[in-house]
Write an enzyme that holds these catalytic residues in place. Structure first.
Site, short mmCIF file in Angstrom:
data_model
loop_
_atom_site.label_atom_id
_atom_site.label_comp_id
_atom_site.label_asym_id
_atom_site.label_seq_id
_atom_site.Cartn_x
_atom_site.Cartn_y
_atom_site.Cartn_z
N VAL A 405 1.02 -1.26 0.03
CA VAL A 405 -0.03 -0.10 0.11
C VAL A 405 0.80 1.29 0.05
O VAL A 405 2.08 1.21 0.08
CB VAL A 405 -1.16 -0.01 1.18
CG1 VAL A 405 -1.92 -1.13 1.16
CG2 VAL A 405 -0.37 0.27 2.48
N LYS A 412 0.44 2.05 6.74
CA LYS A 412 0.87 0.66 6.76
C LYS A 412 0.49 -0.01 7.87
O LYS A 412 0.19 -1.24 8.49
CB LYS A 412 2.38 0.55 6.94
CG LYS A 412 2.97 1.37 5.26
CD LYS A 412 3.68 0.40 4.55
CE LYS A 412 4.43 0.88 3.47
NZ LYS A 412 4.25 0.08 2.06
N HIS A 455 11.38 -6.49 -0.13
CA HIS A 455 11.42 -5.46 -0.94
C HIS A 455 11.93 -5.76 -2.29
O HIS A 455 12.74 -5.99 -2.67
CB HIS A 455 12.62 -4.47 -0.51
CG HIS A 455 12.59 -3.11 -1.16
ND1 HIS A 455 13.91 -2.42 -1.31
CD2 HIS A 455 11.72 -2.61 -1.78
CE1 HIS A 455 13.72 -1.39 -1.77
NE2 HIS A 455 12.58 -1.37 -2.43
N1 LIG Z 1 6.83 2.23 -7.14
C1 LIG Z 1 8.25 1.97 -6.92
O1 LIG Z 1 9.12 2.24 -7.73
C2 LIG Z 1 8.51 0.89 -5.72
C3 LIG Z 1 9.44 0.05 -5.70
C4 LIG Z 1 9.87 -0.68 -4.58
C5 LIG Z 1 8.84 -0.40 -3.64
N2 LIG Z 1 7.87 0.35 -3.65
C6 LIG Z 1 6.94 0.54 -2.33
O2 LIG Z 1 5.79 -0.37 -2.66
C7 LIG Z 1 4.71 0.18 -1.97
C8 LIG Z 1 3.38 0.57 -2.88
O3 LIG Z 1 4.02 1.52 -3.94
P1 LIG Z 1 3.27 1.69 -5.18
O4 LIG Z 1 4.35 2.36 -6.06
O5 LIG Z 1 2.79 0.36 -5.84
O6 LIG Z 1 2.05 2.75 -4.92
P2 LIG Z 1 0.90 3.14 -5.49
O7 LIG Z 1 0.41 4.59 -5.26
O8 LIG Z 1 1.06 2.93 -7.07
O9 LIG Z 1 -0.33 1.98 -5.14
C9 LIG Z 1 -0.76 2.00 -3.63
C10 LIG Z 1 -1.96 1.18 -3.66
O10 LIG Z 1 -2.33 1.14 -2.28
C11 LIG Z 1 -3.63 1.28 -2.33
N3 LIG Z 1 -4.15 1.37 -0.73
C12 LIG Z 1 -3.82 2.72 0.02
N4 LIG Z 1 -4.31 2.23 1.27
C13 LIG Z 1 -4.82 1.10 1.22
C14 LIG Z 1 -5.45 0.12 2.05
N5 LIG Z 1 -5.51 0.84 3.47
N6 LIG Z 1 -5.63 -1.04 1.88
C15 LIG Z 1 -5.36 -1.49 0.73
N7 LIG Z 1 -4.78 -0.64 -0.32
C16 LIG Z 1 -4.82 0.72 -0.12
C17 LIG Z 1 -3.90 2.39 -3.00
O11 LIG Z 1 -5.23 2.81 -3.47
C18 LIG Z 1 -2.95 2.24 -4.27
O12 LIG Z 1 -3.85 1.53 -5.16
C19 LIG Z 1 5.14 1.41 -1.21
O13 LIG Z 1 5.42 1.08 0.07
C20 LIG Z 1 6.54 1.68 -2.04
O14 LIG Z 1 7.47 2.40 -1.31
C21 LIG Z 1 7.57 0.93 -4.78
#
Ligand SMILES: NC(=O)c1ccc[n+]([C@@H]2O[C@H](COP(=O)([O-])OP(=O)(O)OC[C@H]3O[C@@H](n4cnc5c(N)ncnc54)[C@H](O)[C@@H]3O)[C@@H](O)[C@H]2O)c1
Length: 705
Positions: A405, A412, A455
Site C-alpha cells: 500500500v 501501513k 522489497h
Molecule cells: N513504485 C516503486 O518504484 C516502488 C519500488 C519498490 C517498493 N515500492 C513500495 O511499494 C509500495 C507501493 O508502492 P506503489 O508504487 O505500488 O504505490 P501506488 O500508489 O501505485 O499504489 C498503492 C496502492 O495502495 C492502495 N491503498 C492505499 N491504502 C490502502 C489500504 N488501506 N488497503 C489497501 N490498499 C490501499 C492505493 O489505493 C493504491 O492502489 C510502497 O510501500 C512503495 O514504497 C515502490
C-alpha cells in the site's frame, strides 16, 4: 566402458553412446568427462562392424549443461585458455572426422560446449518439448571456443548464428529446426529409439558420398560453399560490431573478439578458423571482464544453496497469498505470484484501483503471450489464479500476506492491524516498503516475529533482486519463508538488516545525492549522465531520478538525510524540483521530457535551473559518486546491515544495474585497490567535505574479498 560415457552396439550396427557424468547431476564438460568421452570415441572407432553413431544423454534432465565453470575459473593466462580450447576442439573434430555418420539425439538443455559437440555431428535430432539449445558463453565474458564460432555460421545463416553467439539466447526445438540448426524434431518419449532408426535409415539410404558432401560444406571456406559471400558477411559483422560498441561503449571485449573470430575464420578452411578461434578465445578468457562476469554468475547461483538464516527451520509453502494494494507494485507482484501458480487475493480500498491492478497484471501476461512464452490459454488459467476484493474476505485462507500500500507509516500500521485480525494463526506478513522501518511496523503488531520486509524493485518482472528485510523482532522462520518464496519467484534474494534505505536505496541515495551536488556545482547534468553510462551503468543518475520519481528520490533522500545528518550533505535539488511539481517520467517531465514513455530531450526548465556547462575532471566526477558508494558499502558491512561483500555486489548488480562486467561494487573496488580509494577519499574530504571520510572498515582492509 569409461567413467562418464558408455556405448552399446545394436544388431544393425549403430553405436549408441550415452553421456552420463558420474560426478554431477548434469552432464558438465570437465576434463575428466572429456577424457572419458574421447576414450569412448576411440573405442567406437575401432569397432569394425559399427556403421553409425548416435550420441545421447543418460541424464533425464538434459543433454549437456555446458563447460565446468570451476575449471574455467582456474584458467589464468591466455595461453592456458587457448590450450583448453584446442583440447575441446580436437575432441569435437574427431566426431566430425568419424568415418561413419554421427547423430546427436538432444533430449533437453544443450548449452555451450554441448552445442559445439552437436555441431560437430552430421545430424541433430531434438526432443520437441524439452530442448533448449544455446551458446551462453558471451554472458560469462568469453565466447564459444570449441568450434562454435566456426561451425555454427557454416551450418545456419550468419544472422541466426550472430543472434545465438552474441546474445546467448536459447533456441527451442522448433526455432532450432526453422533455422536449420536441427534436422528433425521428435516426440520426447521416443527420441532415442527414433535416433537409432534414423541412423539405420542413413546407413541404408545415404551413401558415403552424401555424408562427404555434407561435411565438405561444414568444413570449407564459407563464401565458396554457400550463398554467404565475403562482402555481405563483412558488412553484417561490421554492423554487429558497431551496434555492440554503441551499446556497450567497448566495455565488453568478448563479443568483439567473437566477431573478429568469425570475420577472420570464415574466410578460411575450418581448421584455420579453429586456430583463430582458440587464440582469440584465449584473449577473452584472460580478461578481467571475464573473471568479473564469472563472479556475477556465482552470485546469481549462490542463493540456490542458501536459506537466508543460519539455523535449521521448517519451511511452510504458502498455498494462498494475499496482497494488499493494487498499485504499480501490487499489480505486478500479484502477476508474478500467479505466473508461478500461487492462488492470490488482491485487496485495495476502491473498485477502480482493483480493476487497475488486475489490468496491470493482465497486460504483463499479454506481453508474455506476445513473446510466445505463454499461450493464450495458459494466460487465462494464470489470470484465474487472481481474485480482487475490497474487503478482507478470503484472507483467512492465506498463509502469507504481502503489503504494497502507499508509502506512509500510519497507513501501513492501519492495514497491518486490520489484516492481523483475520490472518491465519501462523501466517507471515511481508511489507514491500522502500524505506520505512520494519522494526517500527513491528512495534504495535500482535506477532512481530512473523513480520519482515520483502522489497521488490520496479519493474518487478524485470528486476531480479529482492531485499528480505529483517526487523528487530523478525524470527528466522519468517526470513527463511520469504527468502524461499523469492527463489520460487525466480528472484535473487539477499537478507538485509532493517535500517534507513536498507542496502540498495542507501547506496543509491548517496550516489544520487552526490550527482545532484555536482550539478549544483555547475556540472552539466546531461554530461554526467553520459559519462556514467560510459562507465557502464544502465542509465545516468538524472535519468534514474526521473525513472524512480523525483518525489520518491526526495523522500528517500529525506530519510537518509535525517538518519545520517552528522555526515551527509543533503542536496536541496530534489526538494526544489518537487516544489514546482516535476515528478520525473511518470509526470512526463523531470530532468528530461518524456512522450509515450520515451525520453525526448532535456527539459528546458531544468536547463535554466541548472545552466552549468562544466564538462571536466571526468575521473574525479565518477570517483566522487562511485567511491562514496564504496565507502557506504563498507559502512554497511561494518554495521552488519548485510553479512558479506557478495551481498553488496548482488544488491548493486541485480537491484541497481551496477555494471556486471565490473563484477559488482566491492569487486570493482578490489580491482581498483582499496588503498588508492582510501587515499582519494581523504583528498576529497579536504576538497569537498567530511562525507568523504573513509570508514575504518575500508582503511583496515586490503580487499573486500
Ligand atoms: N513504485 C516503486 O518504484 C516502488 C519500488 C519498490 C517498493 N515500492 C513500495 O511499494 C509500495 C507501493 O508502492 P506503489 O508504487 O505500488 O504505490 P501506488 O500508489 O501505485 O499504489 C498503492 C496502492 O495502495 C492502495 N491503498 C492505499 N491504502 C490502502 C489500504 N488501506 N488497503 C489497501 N490498499 C490501499 C492505493 O489505493 C493504491 O492502489 C510502497 O510501500 C512503495 O514504497 C515502490
Amino acid at each position: 566402458m569409461n567413467l562418464h560415457t558408455s556405448f552399446e552396439i545394436t544388431e544393425t550396427g549403430v553405436a549408441v553412446l550415452k553421456l552420463d557424468n558420474k560426478d554431477a547431476s548434469l552432464n558438465l564438460l570437465g576434463t575428466s568427462f572429456l577424457k572419458s568421452f574421447n576414450e569412448t570415441l576411440t573405442e567406437v572407432s575401432t569397432k569394425p562392424h559399427v556403421k553409425a553413431m548416435v550420441i545421447c544423454s543418460a541424464k533425464k534432465n538434459g543433454f549437456i549443461a555446458g563447460a565446468d565453470l570451476n575449471e574455467l575459473a582456474k584458467i589464468n593466462t591466455a595461453e592456458d585458455a587457448q590450450k583448453a580450447a584446442r583440447i575441446g576442439q580436437m575432441i569435437f573434430s574427431r566426431i566430425a572426422d568419424f568415418k561413419i555418420p554421427t547423430i546427436a539425439a538432444i533430449n533437453g538443455h544443450c548449452m555451450g560446449g554441448g552445442t559445439e559437440m552437436i555441431l560437430a555431428c552430421d545430424f541433430r535430432l531434438a526432443a520437441k518439448e524439452k530442448v533448449g539449445i544455446a551458446l551462453p558463453e558471451i554472458r560469462l565474458g568469453v565466447f564459444p571456443g570449441w568450434g562454435g564460432t566456426q561451425r555454427l555460421p557454416r551450418l545456419i545463416s550468419l544472422r541466426n548464428a550472430l543472434d545465438m553467439i552474441l546474445t546467448g539466447k536459447e533456441y527451442n526445438a522448433l526455432k532450432a529446426y526453422r533455422c536449420g540448426l536441427v534436422d528433425k524434431v521428435v516426440p520426447d518419449d521416443i527420441l532415442n529409439e527414433y535416433a537409432v532408426q534414423f541412423a539405420e535409415e542413413i546407413i541404408r539410404t545415404k551413401g558415403v558420398k552424401y555424408i562427404a558432401a555434407r561435411r565438405k560444406k561444414a568444413r570449407g571456406v564459407v563464401e565458396l560453399l554457400t550463398d554467404k559471400n565475403f562482402i555481405g558477411r563483412f558488412i553484417m559483422l561490421t554492423i554487429a560490431k558497431q551496434q555492440i560498441l554503441k551499446k556497450t561503449y567497448g566495455n565488453y571485449p568478448a563479443p568483439l573478439l567473437a566477431i573478429k573470430a568469425m570475420l577472420r575464420g570464415l574466410s578460411k578452411p575450418l581448421e584455420d578458423g579453429l586456430d583463430i578461434e582458440a587464440r582469440l578465445f584465449g584473449e577473452a578468457a584472460a580478461t578481467i571482464e571475464h573473471k568479473n562476469l564469472l563472479h556475477i554468475f556465482h552470485l546469481h547461483e549462490r542463493p540456490k544453496k542458501q536459506t537466508g538464516v543460519d539455523s535449521r527451520v521448517d519451511l511452510i509453502k504458502p498455498q494462498n497469498i494475499g496482497v494488499l494494494g493494487a498499485g504499480v507494485m501490487g499489480g505486478a507482484i500479484v502477476q508474478l505470484l500467479a505466473y508461478k501458480d500461487f492462488p492470490v487475493r488482491m485487496k485495495d480500498i476502491a473498485g477502480p484501483m482493483v480493476i487497475k491492478g488486475l489490468k496491470h497484471a493482465e497486460s504483463l501476461f499479454d506481453d508474455l503471450v506476445k513473446q510466445r512464452r505463454l499461450t493464450p490459454l495458459e494466460k487465462q488459467r494464470k489470470m484465474e489464479k487472481i481474485s480482487g476484493t475490497l474487503s478482507y474476505d478470503g484472507f483467512q485462507r492465506t498463509q502469507l500476506v504481502i503489503e504494497a500500500v502507499a508509502e506512509k507509516m500510519p497507513i501501513k500500521k492501519q492495514v497491518l492491524k486490520e489484516v492481523e485480525a483475520c490472518m491465519q494463526e501462523n501466517a507471515v506478513y511481508a511489507s514491500n516498503t522502500s524505506a520505512l522501518s520494519i522494526s517500527e511496523l513491528q512495534a504495535e503488531a500482535k506477532h512481530p516475529e512473523r513480520i519482515c520486509g520483502m522489497h521488490f524493485f520496479n519493474p518487478v518482472h524485470k528486476m531480479p533482486l529482492v531485499e528480505v528485510i529483517r526487523g528487530a523482532n523478525t524470527n528466522d522462520k519468517t526470513v527463511a519463508i520469504i527468502f524461499d518464496l523469492s527463489k520460487k519467484l525466480n528472484k535473487t534474494p539477499i537478507v538485509v538488516k532493517d535500517s534507513p534505505g536498507f542496502l540498495v536505496n542507501r547506496l543509491l541515495g548517496v550516489y544520487l545525492n552526490e550527482a545532484c551536488l555536482l550539478a549544483q556545482e555547475g556540472y552539466d547534468f546531461q554530461w554526467i549522465d553520459f559519462i556514467v553510462k560510459k562507465f557502464g551503468m544502465p542509465m545516468g543518475p538524472f535519468r534514474l531520478i526521473d525513472e524512480v520519481g523525483i518525489d520518491i528520490v526526495e523522500e528517500v533522500g529525506r530519510i537518509l538525510g535525517e538518519a545520517f545528518h552528522d555526515r551527509l550533505k543533503t542536496s536541496t535539488l530534489p526538494a526544489n524540483i518537487r516544489q514546482i511539481n516535476l515528478l520525473g517520467k511518470k509526470g512526463k517531465k523531470g530532468f528530461y521530457l518524456y512522450r509515450n514513455n520515451r525520453r525526448k530531450a532535456a527539459n528546458p526548465y531544468m536547463l535554466k535551473l541548472l545552466p552549468g556547462s562544466r564538462q571536466e575532471n571526468n575521473q574525479q566526477v565518477i570517483q566522487r559518486m562511485m567511491y562514496l558508494m564504496v565507502n557506504e558499502a563498507a559502512r554497511c558491512l561494518e554495521e552488519q546491515i548485510i553479512s558479506t561483500p557478495q551481498d553488496v555486489d548482488t544488491g548493486m548488480v541485480f537491484g541497481a544495474g551496477f555494471p556486471p562486467f565490473r563484477g559488482g561494487l566491492c569487486k570493482w573496488a578490489d580491482n581498483v585497490g582499496l588503498k588508492s580509494i582510501v587515499e582519494t577519499l581523504r583528498d576529497f574530504k579536504d576538497l569537498f567535505g567530511k562525507r568523504f571520510t573513509p570508514v575504518e572498515y575500508l582503511i583496515n582492509r586490503k580487499t573486500f574479498y
